[in-house]
Scaffold this active site. Structure first.
Site, PDB file in Angstrom:
ATOM      1  N   ILE A  12     -45.773   5.711 -25.646  1.00  0.00           N
ATOM      2  CA  ILE A  12     -44.679   6.255 -26.802  1.00  0.00           C
ATOM      3  C   ILE A  12     -45.461   5.716 -28.153  1.00  0.00           C
ATOM      4  CG2 ILE A  12     -42.646   6.219 -27.771  1.00  0.00           C
ATOM      5  CD1 ILE A  12     -41.292   5.029 -25.276  1.00  0.00           C
ATOM      6  N   ASN A  35     -51.244  -4.030 -22.369  1.00  0.00           N
ATOM      7  CA  ASN A  35     -50.588  -3.056 -21.219  1.00  0.00           C
ATOM      8  C   ASN A  35     -51.286  -1.787 -21.735  1.00  0.00           C
ATOM      9  OD1 ASN A  35     -49.677  -2.097 -18.849  1.00  0.00           O
ATOM     10  ND2 ASN A  35     -47.580  -1.645 -19.833  1.00  0.00           N
ATOM     11  N   ASP A  58     -51.570 -10.841 -31.019  1.00  0.00           N
ATOM     12  CA  ASP A  58     -50.138 -10.971 -30.441  1.00  0.00           C
ATOM     13  C   ASP A  58     -49.232 -11.338 -31.545  1.00  0.00           C
ATOM     14  OD1 ASP A  58     -48.132 -11.572 -28.839  1.00  0.00           O
ATOM     15  OD2 ASP A  58     -48.956 -13.097 -27.789  1.00  0.00           O
ATOM     16  N   LEU A  59     -48.303 -10.379 -31.688  1.00  0.00           N
ATOM     17  CA  LEU A  59     -47.075 -10.572 -32.698  1.00  0.00           C
ATOM     18  C   LEU A  59     -46.398 -11.690 -32.264  1.00  0.00           C
ATOM     19  CD1 LEU A  59     -46.988  -6.550 -32.901  1.00  0.00           C
ATOM     20  CD2 LEU A  59     -47.204  -8.430 -35.237  1.00  0.00           C
ATOM     21  N   PHE A  81     -42.852  -0.855 -31.658  1.00  0.00           N
ATOM     22  CA  PHE A  81     -43.038  -0.657 -30.189  1.00  0.00           C
ATOM     23  C   PHE A  81     -43.375  -1.802 -29.387  1.00  0.00           C
ATOM     24  CE2 PHE A  81     -44.319   3.784 -31.873  1.00  0.00           C
ATOM     25  CZ  PHE A  81     -43.102   4.319 -31.556  1.00  0.00           C
ATOM     26  N   SER A 125     -33.284   0.873 -26.190  1.00  0.00           N
ATOM     27  CA  SER A 125     -33.158   1.500 -24.706  1.00  0.00           C
ATOM     28  C   SER A 125     -31.887   1.889 -24.295  1.00  0.00           C
ATOM     29  CB  SER A 125     -33.626   0.638 -23.746  1.00  0.00           C
ATOM     30  OG  SER A 125     -33.681   1.092 -22.171  1.00  0.00           O
ATOM     31  N   THR A 127     -30.856   1.530 -21.592  1.00  0.00           N
ATOM     32  CA  THR A 127     -30.406   0.173 -20.724  1.00  0.00           C
ATOM     33  C   THR A 127     -29.194  -0.623 -21.225  1.00  0.00           C
ATOM     34  OG1 THR A 127     -31.512  -1.309 -19.198  1.00  0.00           O
ATOM     35  CG2 THR A 127     -32.258  -1.395 -21.302  1.00  0.00           C
ATOM     36  N   TYR A 152     -35.468  -8.010 -18.917  1.00  0.00           N
ATOM     37  CA  TYR A 152     -35.811  -6.661 -20.035  1.00  0.00           C
ATOM     38  C   TYR A 152     -34.757  -6.174 -20.898  1.00  0.00           C
ATOM     39  CZ  TYR A 152     -37.004  -2.257 -21.413  1.00  0.00           C
ATOM     40  OH  TYR A 152     -37.262  -1.022 -22.311  1.00  0.00           O
ATOM     41  N   LYS A 156     -33.636  -6.165 -25.219  1.00  0.00           N
ATOM     42  CA  LYS A 156     -33.125  -5.282 -25.962  1.00  0.00           C
ATOM     43  C   LYS A 156     -31.680  -5.333 -26.676  1.00  0.00           C
ATOM     44  CE  LYS A 156     -36.914  -2.742 -25.279  1.00  0.00           C
ATOM     45  NZ  LYS A 156     -38.004  -2.741 -26.585  1.00  0.00           N
ATOM     46  N   TYR A 180     -33.932   4.979 -26.277  1.00  0.00           N
ATOM     47  CA  TYR A 180     -34.538   5.906 -25.548  1.00  0.00           C
ATOM     48  C   TYR A 180     -33.776   6.197 -24.098  1.00  0.00           C
ATOM     49  CZ  TYR A 180     -38.266   4.277 -28.454  1.00  0.00           C
ATOM     50  OH  TYR A 180     -39.096   3.680 -29.680  1.00  0.00           O
ATOM     51  N   ASN A 201     -44.274   2.004 -11.824  1.00  0.00           N
ATOM     52  CA  ASN A 201     -42.812   1.692 -11.477  1.00  0.00           C
ATOM     53  C   ASN A 201     -42.245   2.975 -11.550  1.00  0.00           C
ATOM     54  OD1 ASN A 201     -42.944  -1.070 -11.095  1.00  0.00           O
ATOM     55  ND2 ASN A 201     -43.454  -1.307 -13.185  1.00  0.00           N
TER      56      ASN A 201
END
Ligand code: UFG
Length: 341
Positions: A12, A35, A58-59, A81, A125, A127, A152, A156, A180, A201
């Site tokens: 994205i 990734n 790495d944040l 993101f 998300s 989700t 996961y 969020k 999203y 996946n």
């Protein structure tokens, strides 16, 4: 006007960078490449003619994040993101997900206060809604937040709470969380697209890889859901419609059009499609017969969800425009272009 895009070489992120550049924003990407691949920068440059600034770290590392913001005092907004996103993996390695997804967010919020960066767009998300009750379908932003189905999903939910409480405590900070639904498809040029590492996946890359012959057979998870054809329903949204919404969110913040300091918007089309309908669309646009078999349900899957996008349509002046066939066609074009490189 400079915008920091974390995770900007991801799926994205990269499509959003292209849209930001098209609108004249300067973009700096931070991505640890956990990734995603560095050559996505070449793809972005090929499309827009502009190579974004890039740093790889790495944040979730507080010192490195602070150091980054100390060196960049011209950032006007952040689109965050960067996160791990595999639902199944999060069940097996919860700490990896809580540490990465939440530490990076907290480090960014801390730096925003310290270095006066007022604007954050956050990747959330659908989700967070879990399986909405029948009276909440289509699901609007006011629907109840259900207990997350996975670590996961929980990152969020917790992230939205962390943002909300931080915004309430520090005047001058603004955030927009974008929830999203199911982003799919690729840029029209087929120069950038979704690049899952290993076995996908998600449905769309699994379909296109099966169509291309990389996977032998798509497993359709469950045909006994209470839906018209028995397969699960999702609100698939074209990645370019999604990317455009991010640019609108950033402009809304910069132009001080927000109605309150923390706003939340659904990003979906408002239409749900079943797994079999997505397969049919793919077969239509590709002219191929897809090899698939129906198997049992996948653990943790919900049966049906689609968005009520009314609030985003009215408030953002944004509407997802592309059809399911355009989504499957662009995903297929990207798969073929990528494999023939
Ligand atoms: N599916 C299959 N076969 C596959 C892959 C998926 O039948 O090989 C089905 C799933 O069972 C589901 C649908 O296709 O019914 C969509 O599955 P995806 O994995 O593509 O997407 P999900 O809806 O499960 O998950 C996506 C994102 C998550 C996000 C979630 C929010 O991948 O990151 O939406 O609901 F959290």
């Amino acid at each position: 006007m400079k915008i920091l895009v974390t995770g900007g070489t991801g799926y994205i992120g990269s499509h959003t960078v292209v849209e930001l550049q098209k609108k004249g924003f300067d973009v700096i990407i931070v991505d640890a490449l956990f990734n995603s691949r560095i050559n996505t920068l070449d793809g972005i440059e090929k499309i827009t003619g502009i190579r974004p600034e890039f740093e790889s770290f790495d944040l979730a590392d507080q010192r490195l994040t602070d150091d980054f913001f100390a060196r960049h005092n011209d950032i006007k907004g952040i689109i965050h993101f960067a996160a791990h996103k595999a639902v199944g993996e999060s069940v097996e390695q919860p700490i990896k997900y809580y540490r990465n997804n939440l530490d990076s967010l907290m480090n960014i919020l801390e730096s925003m206060q310290k270095y006066n960066v007022p604007n954050l767009v956050f990747s959330s998300s659908c989700t967070v809604y879990g399986q909405p009750d029948a009276e909440h379908l289509p699901v609007s932003e006011n629907a109840p937040i259900k207990k997350a189905e996975s670590p996961y999903g929980n990152t969020k939910q917790i992230a939205e709470e962390i943002i909300s409480e931080t915004i309430a405590a520090f005047k001058g900070l603004n955030a927009i969380a974008l929830r999203y639904f199911n982003p799919v498809g690729a840029h029209d040029s087929a120069i950038i697209g979704e690049l899952p590492l290993g076995v996908p996946n998600n449905l769309m890359p699994y379909i296109t890889q099966t169509g291309y012959g990389i996977r032998e057979c798509l497993k359709v998870y469950g045909s006994d859901y209470p839906t018209p054809d028995g397969t699960a329903i999702r609100d698939y949204i074209h990645i370019m419609d999604l990317a455009k919404a991010h640019v609108i969110a950033v402009e809304r913040m910069l132009n001080e059009k927000m109605k309150k300091p923390f706003e939340i918007f659904n990003l979906g089309t408002g239409t749900g499609y079943s797994v079999l309908e997505v397969i049919k669309s793919f077969e239509k646009v590709s002219g191929l017969k897809l090899n698939y078999e129906i198997v049992g349900r996948r653990a943790g899957d919900i049966e049906k969800v689609w968005a009520d996008p009314t609030f985003s349509n009215n408030e953002l002046g944004w509407k997802a425009e592309r059809t399911l066939d355009e989504m499957t066609a662009s995903a297929w074009k990207w798969e073929q272009a990528y494999r023939s490189l």
